[in-house]
Design a protein around this motif. Structure first.
Motif, PDB file in Angstrom:
ATOM      1  N   PRO A   1      56.696   2.722  59.228  1.00  0.00           N
ATOM      2  CA  PRO A   1      55.870   1.691  59.164  1.00  0.00           C
ATOM      3  C   PRO A   1      54.833   1.943  57.900  1.00  0.00           C
ATOM      4  CG  PRO A   1      56.223   1.767  61.524  1.00  0.00           C
ATOM      5  CD  PRO A   1      57.183   3.125  60.484  1.00  0.00           C
ATOM      6  N   GLU A   2      54.223   1.413  57.328  1.00  0.00           N
ATOM      7  CA  GLU A   2      53.503   1.725  56.091  1.00  0.00           C
ATOM      8  C   GLU A   2      51.820   2.242  56.976  1.00  0.00           C
ATOM      9  OE1 GLU A   2      51.694   2.149  52.377  1.00  0.00           O
ATOM     10  OE2 GLU A   2      53.659   0.166  52.863  1.00  0.00           O
ATOM     11  N   GLU A   3      51.602   1.782  58.275  1.00  0.00           N
ATOM     12  CA  GLU A   3      50.668   2.668  58.854  1.00  0.00           C
ATOM     13  C   GLU A   3      51.094   4.214  58.876  1.00  0.00           C
ATOM     14  OE1 GLU A   3      48.809   2.598  63.294  1.00  0.00           O
ATOM     15  OE2 GLU A   3      48.615   0.789  62.396  1.00  0.00           O
ATOM     16  N   LEU A   4      51.860   4.234  59.906  1.00  0.00           N
ATOM     17  CA  LEU A   4      52.657   6.111  59.890  1.00  0.00           C
ATOM     18  C   LEU A   4      52.703   6.528  58.575  1.00  0.00           C
ATOM     19  CD1 LEU A   4      53.758   8.028  61.516  1.00  0.00           C
ATOM     20  CD2 LEU A   4      56.079   7.259  61.198  1.00  0.00           C
ATOM     21  N   ARG A   5      52.954   6.099  57.395  1.00  0.00           N
ATOM     22  CA  ARG A   5      52.874   7.017  56.117  1.00  0.00           C
ATOM     23  C   ARG A   5      52.403   7.290  55.851  1.00  0.00           C
ATOM     24  NH1 ARG A   5      56.474   2.518  52.969  1.00  0.00           N
ATOM     25  NH2 ARG A   5      55.888   3.889  50.989  1.00  0.00           N
ATOM     26  N   ASP A   6      50.781   5.748  55.408  1.00  0.00           N
ATOM     27  CA  ASP A   6      49.838   6.241  55.160  1.00  0.00           C
ATOM     28  C   ASP A   6      48.983   7.445  56.114  1.00  0.00           C
ATOM     29  OD1 ASP A   6      49.810   4.304  53.596  1.00  0.00           O
ATOM     30  OD2 ASP A   6      49.005   2.725  54.802  1.00  0.00           O
ATOM     31  N   GLN A   7      49.094   7.716  57.819  1.00  0.00           N
ATOM     32  CA  GLN A   7      48.541   8.996  58.001  1.00  0.00           C
ATOM     33  C   GLN A   7      49.704  10.162  57.803  1.00  0.00           C
ATOM     34  OE1 GLN A   7      49.912   7.501  62.017  1.00  0.00           O
ATOM     35  NE2 GLN A   7      47.942   5.930  62.283  1.00  0.00           N
ATOM     36  N   VAL A   8      51.215  10.040  58.005  1.00  0.00           N
ATOM     37  CA  VAL A   8      51.549  11.209  56.825  1.00  0.00           C
ATOM     38  C   VAL A   8      50.328  11.811  56.021  1.00  0.00           C
ATOM     39  CG1 VAL A   8      53.806  12.458  56.397  1.00  0.00           C
ATOM     40  CG2 VAL A   8      53.837  10.886  58.345  1.00  0.00           C
ATOM     41  N   LEU A   9      50.600  10.773  55.324  1.00  0.00           N
ATOM     42  CA  LEU A   9      50.253  11.274  53.715  1.00  0.00           C
ATOM     43  C   LEU A   9      49.090  11.678  53.900  1.00  0.00           C
ATOM     44  CD1 LEU A   9      51.759   8.025  51.965  1.00  0.00           C
ATOM     45  CD2 LEU A   9      52.500  10.402  51.405  1.00  0.00           C
ATOM     46  N   ALA A  10      47.831  10.869  54.027  1.00  0.00           N
ATOM     47  CA  ALA A  10      46.351  11.480  55.134  1.00  0.00           C
ATOM     48  C   ALA A  10      46.580  12.851  55.661  1.00  0.00           C
ATOM     49  CB  ALA A  10      45.706  10.637  55.121  1.00  0.00           C
ATOM     50  N   ARG A  11      47.255  13.040  55.887  1.00  0.00           N
ATOM     51  CA  ARG A  11      47.375  14.760  56.584  1.00  0.00           C
ATOM     52  C   ARG A  11      48.547  15.624  56.073  1.00  0.00           C
ATOM     53  NH1 ARG A  11      45.840  18.419  58.603  1.00  0.00           N
ATOM     54  NH2 ARG A  11      47.410  20.085  60.498  1.00  0.00           N
ATOM     55  N   LEU A  12      48.735  15.023  54.788  1.00  0.00           N
ATOM     56  CA  LEU A  12      49.055  15.833  53.661  1.00  0.00           C
ATOM     57  C   LEU A  12      48.425  16.330  52.902  1.00  0.00           C
ATOM     58  CD1 LEU A  12      53.182  14.753  53.577  1.00  0.00           C
ATOM     59  CD2 LEU A  12      52.588  16.366  54.353  1.00  0.00           C
ATOM     60  N   ARG A  13      47.395  15.269  52.155  1.00  0.00           N
ATOM     61  CA  ARG A  13      46.757  15.327  51.417  1.00  0.00           C
ATOM     62  C   ARG A  13      45.401  16.966  52.114  1.00  0.00           C
ATOM     63  NH1 ARG A  13      47.104   9.577  50.494  1.00  0.00           N
ATOM     64  NH2 ARG A  13      49.040   9.964  48.598  1.00  0.00           N
ATOM     65  N   ALA A  14      45.347  16.606  53.103  1.00  0.00           N
ATOM     66  CA  ALA A  14      44.586  17.008  54.218  1.00  0.00           C
ATOM     67  C   ALA A  14      44.823  18.918  54.161  1.00  0.00           C
ATOM     68  CB  ALA A  14      43.971  16.651  55.638  1.00  0.00           C
ATOM     69  N   VAL A  15      45.808  19.339  54.301  1.00  0.00           N
ATOM     70  CA  VAL A  15      46.292  20.297  54.871  1.00  0.00           C
ATOM     71  C   VAL A  15      46.253  20.494  53.034  1.00  0.00           C
ATOM     72  CG1 VAL A  15      48.496  21.264  54.750  1.00  0.00           C
ATOM     73  CG2 VAL A  15      48.063  19.874  56.671  1.00  0.00           C
ATOM     74  N   GLN A  16      46.943  20.195  52.080  1.00  0.00           N
ATOM     75  CA  GLN A  16      46.557  20.698  50.490  1.00  0.00           C
ATOM     76  C   GLN A  16      45.176  21.135  49.768  1.00  0.00           C
ATOM     77  OE1 GLN A  16      48.525  17.506  48.824  1.00  0.00           O
ATOM     78  NE2 GLN A  16      50.890  18.382  48.652  1.00  0.00           N
ATOM     79  N   ALA A  17      44.462  20.627  50.943  1.00  0.00           N
ATOM     80  CA  ALA A  17      43.129  20.130  50.500  1.00  0.00           C
ATOM     81  C   ALA A  17      42.654  21.431  51.060  1.00  0.00           C
ATOM     82  CB  ALA A  17      42.192  19.116  50.631  1.00  0.00           C
ATOM     83  N   THR A  18      42.561  21.898  51.787  1.00  0.00           N
ATOM     84  CA  THR A  18      42.825  23.360  52.405  1.00  0.00           C
ATOM     85  C   THR A  18      43.577  24.539  51.857  1.00  0.00           C
ATOM     86  OG1 THR A  18      44.212  23.259  54.457  1.00  0.00           O
ATOM     87  CG2 THR A  18      41.893  22.511  54.461  1.00  0.00           C
ATOM     88  N   HIS A  19      44.596  24.354  51.359  1.00  0.00           N
ATOM     89  CA  HIS A  19      45.109  25.593  50.785  1.00  0.00           C
ATOM     90  C   HIS A  19      45.589  25.765  49.344  1.00  0.00           C
ATOM     91  CE1 HIS A  19      46.852  25.328  55.034  1.00  0.00           C
ATOM     92  NE2 HIS A  19      46.936  26.739  55.009  1.00  0.00           N
TER      93      HIS A  19
END
Length: 80
Positions: A62-80
């Motif tokens: 679902p679009e909402e789940l995809r958006d959540q996963v992408l946002a989380r990935l971006r957040a993790v990448q930003a801290t590394h």
């Protein structure tokens, strides 16, 4: 009839199910499966599993789940 035997039928089962064996091997394995209940059962399990995985790969999140996963990935990448 040329019975290729259980060992060969099972070794080449995945290729057989994907039609990646030559015509002679295909015929030999098909004939073996007709007469060997154990190998036929194994082929049924493999075919069913392959079909289920293929269907699952066609589904989209679902679009909402995809958006959540992408946002989380971006957040993790930003801290590394």
């Amino acid at each position: 009839m040329t019975d290729c035997g259980c060992e060969k039928a099972r070794r080449d089962l995945e290729e057989y199910l994907r039609n990646e064996v030559c015509k002679t091997q295909h015929t030999d394995i098909a004939e073996h499966l007709e007469h060997c209940e154990g190998c036929r059962d194994e082929a049924l399990v493999a075919r069913t599993l392959t079909e289920v995985v293929a269907r699952a790969c066609k589904e989209t999140a679902p679009e909402e789940l995809r958006d959540q996963v992408l946002a989380r990935l971006r957040a993790v990448q930003a801290t590394h």
